[in-house]
Scaffold this motif. Structure first.
Motif, short mmCIF file in Angstrom:
data_model
loop_
_atom_site.label_atom_id
_atom_site.label_comp_id
_atom_site.label_asym_id
_atom_site.label_seq_id
_atom_site.Cartn_x
_atom_site.Cartn_y
_atom_site.Cartn_z
N LEU A 1 5.45 1.61 0.74
CA LEU A 1 5.12 1.12 -0.60
C LEU A 1 5.25 2.19 -1.67
O LEU A 1 5.18 1.90 -2.85
N LYS B 1 2.65 8.50 -5.15
CA LYS B 1 2.44 8.70 -6.57
C LYS B 1 3.74 9.16 -7.23
O LYS B 1 4.41 10.07 -6.75
N HIS C 1 6.82 1.16 -7.07
CA HIS C 1 5.78 0.49 -6.28
C HIS C 1 6.34 -0.17 -5.03
O HIS C 1 5.66 -0.31 -4.04
N ARG C 2 7.58 -0.67 -5.06
CA ARG C 2 8.30 -1.21 -3.92
C ARG C 2 7.74 -2.53 -3.40
O ARG C 2 8.18 -3.01 -2.36
N ALA D 1 -2.14 0.09 -0.91
CA ALA D 1 -1.71 0.83 -2.10
C ALA D 1 -2.16 2.28 -2.03
O ALA D 1 -3.23 2.60 -1.50
N ASP E 1 -3.86 2.72 -9.62
CA ASP E 1 -2.82 2.09 -10.44
C ASP E 1 -1.90 1.23 -9.58
O ASP E 1 -1.47 0.14 -9.98
N HIS E 2 -1.60 1.74 -8.40
CA HIS E 2 -0.76 1.01 -7.46
C HIS E 2 -1.45 -0.28 -7.03
O HIS E 2 -0.80 -1.34 -6.90
N THR F 1 -1.11 -2.88 -9.66
CA THR F 1 0.24 -3.45 -9.66
C THR F 1 0.38 -4.50 -8.57
O THR F 1 0.93 -5.59 -8.80
N GLY F 2 -0.10 -4.19 -7.36
CA GLY F 2 0.01 -5.15 -6.27
C GLY F 2 -0.70 -6.45 -6.57
O GLY F 2 -0.15 -7.54 -6.35
N GLY G 1 -1.42 -5.36 -1.11
CA GLY G 1 -1.62 -3.94 -1.32
C GLY G 1 -3.03 -3.47 -1.01
O GLY G 1 -3.37 -2.31 -1.25
#
Length: 306
Positions: free
Chosen positions: A115, A118, A122-123, A152, A156-157, A160-161, A295
């Motif tokens: 995934l 940093k 994000h993938r 994640a 932040d990740h 996003t998920g 995530g």
């Protein structure tokens, strides 16, 4: 294919031809819908609805419902072949695949997708599907499916998920499961047994995307209420539930709900996404729902599938 210019009729004919053809599964994908440039997720949803309904009317209900970060991922399965309805923000297509090869390639894609760390993409968009719903539809569902949990790498990740998952539900779910809600409970290990509920309810007009948390045990002083409202909470009810609900027509609603959810987990002591757990994952209390691209750790990750 017929001479009709109706995309729904053409899609139904293409689906029937691909799904009932014998032998060759190496046929080229057939584009059944092209979205106008700039179409938002609601416009894409309504454009797909008649096409999807026509396909189902012609060849029957799917074996598995679902979607990726970019578009639908619905499949009709037999022991020999998989008919896949998939898409992205530009188009939707039908493709047919040899079942075992398709299952192996999909599993390998999941297993080989990092995934990201940093500073890297994000993938989530590389996953074959971010959500999948098994309602025991006709046909033979795949048994060799990814059962891992991809977490994640940071807050932040994680936002996003969750944002991508909620946005996918808004665009995809009402077409595939009309009238049903979808959602999950979320808790953090450092605030044990205090659930948040994250949900999407298409029938709750103007309040479709929602999150709530039971704030029991906390004195609701003016100072505390001010802090909660600063984080984005809207309403405190008589049972000490804080709730926020946003309309699906707001293009920023998925991200706002995701940001509030993760901010609340952090405010309650979580130090990383690995300390969270999504459970009671359900779609209208009907079938088995898997949130492969959430995530966050989930329970269970894949149930009886292996």
């Amino acid at each position: 294919m017929t001479g009709s210019t109706d995309p729904a009729a053409q899609a139904a004919t293409a689906a029937e031809a691909l799904f009932t053809s014998t032998g060759d599964t190496g046929l080229e994908p057939v584009t059944v819908l092209t979205y106008p440039a700039g179409a938002d997720r609601l416009a894409r949803r309504e454009a797909l609805r008649p096409v999807y309904e026509a396909v189902v009317a012609r060849i029957g209900k799917p074996t598995l419902l679902g979607g990726s970060a970019g578009g639908p991922s619905v499949r009709w399965c037999t022991a020999e072949r998989v008919l896949l309805l998939s898409g992205d923000p530009a188009h939707v297509e039908l493709s047919v695949h040899e079942a075992r090869t398709f299952e192996d390639e999909e599993w390998n894609t999941f297993d080989g997708t990092d995934l990201g760390r940093k500073g890297q993409p994000h993938r989530f968009g590389e996953l074959p599907y971010t959500w999948q719903l098994d309602r025991k539809g006709p046909g033979k569902a795949t048994s060799w499916t990814y059962n891992g949990v991809m977490v994640a790498h940071g807050w932040d990740h994680a936002v996003t998920g969750l944002e991508l998952m909620l946005a996918a539900w808004v665009e995809q779910y009402p077409v595939q499961a009309p009238g049903d809600w979808i959602g999950f409970n979320l808790w953090t290990a450092r605030d044990w047994r205090r659930d948040m509920i994250v949900s999407y309810s298409p029938g709750d007009q103007g309040r479709e995307l929602a999150v709530g948390i039971h704030d029991r045990g906390a004195e609701q002083t003016e100072e505390r209420q001010a802090r909660m409202r600063e984080r984005g909470w809207q309403i405190l009810d008589e049972h000490q539930w804080w709730r926020t609900a946003l309309p699906e027509t707001d293009p920023d609603a998925p991200r706002r709900i995701a940001e509030l959810t993760i901010a609340e987990c952090r405010a309650r002591g979580a130090t990383g996404p690995n300390e969270l757990r999504a459970h009671d994952i359900s779609a209208g209390d009907d079938g088995e729902l898997w949130l492969t691209g959430l995530g966050l750790p989930t329970h269970p990750s894949r149930g009886e599938h292996f």
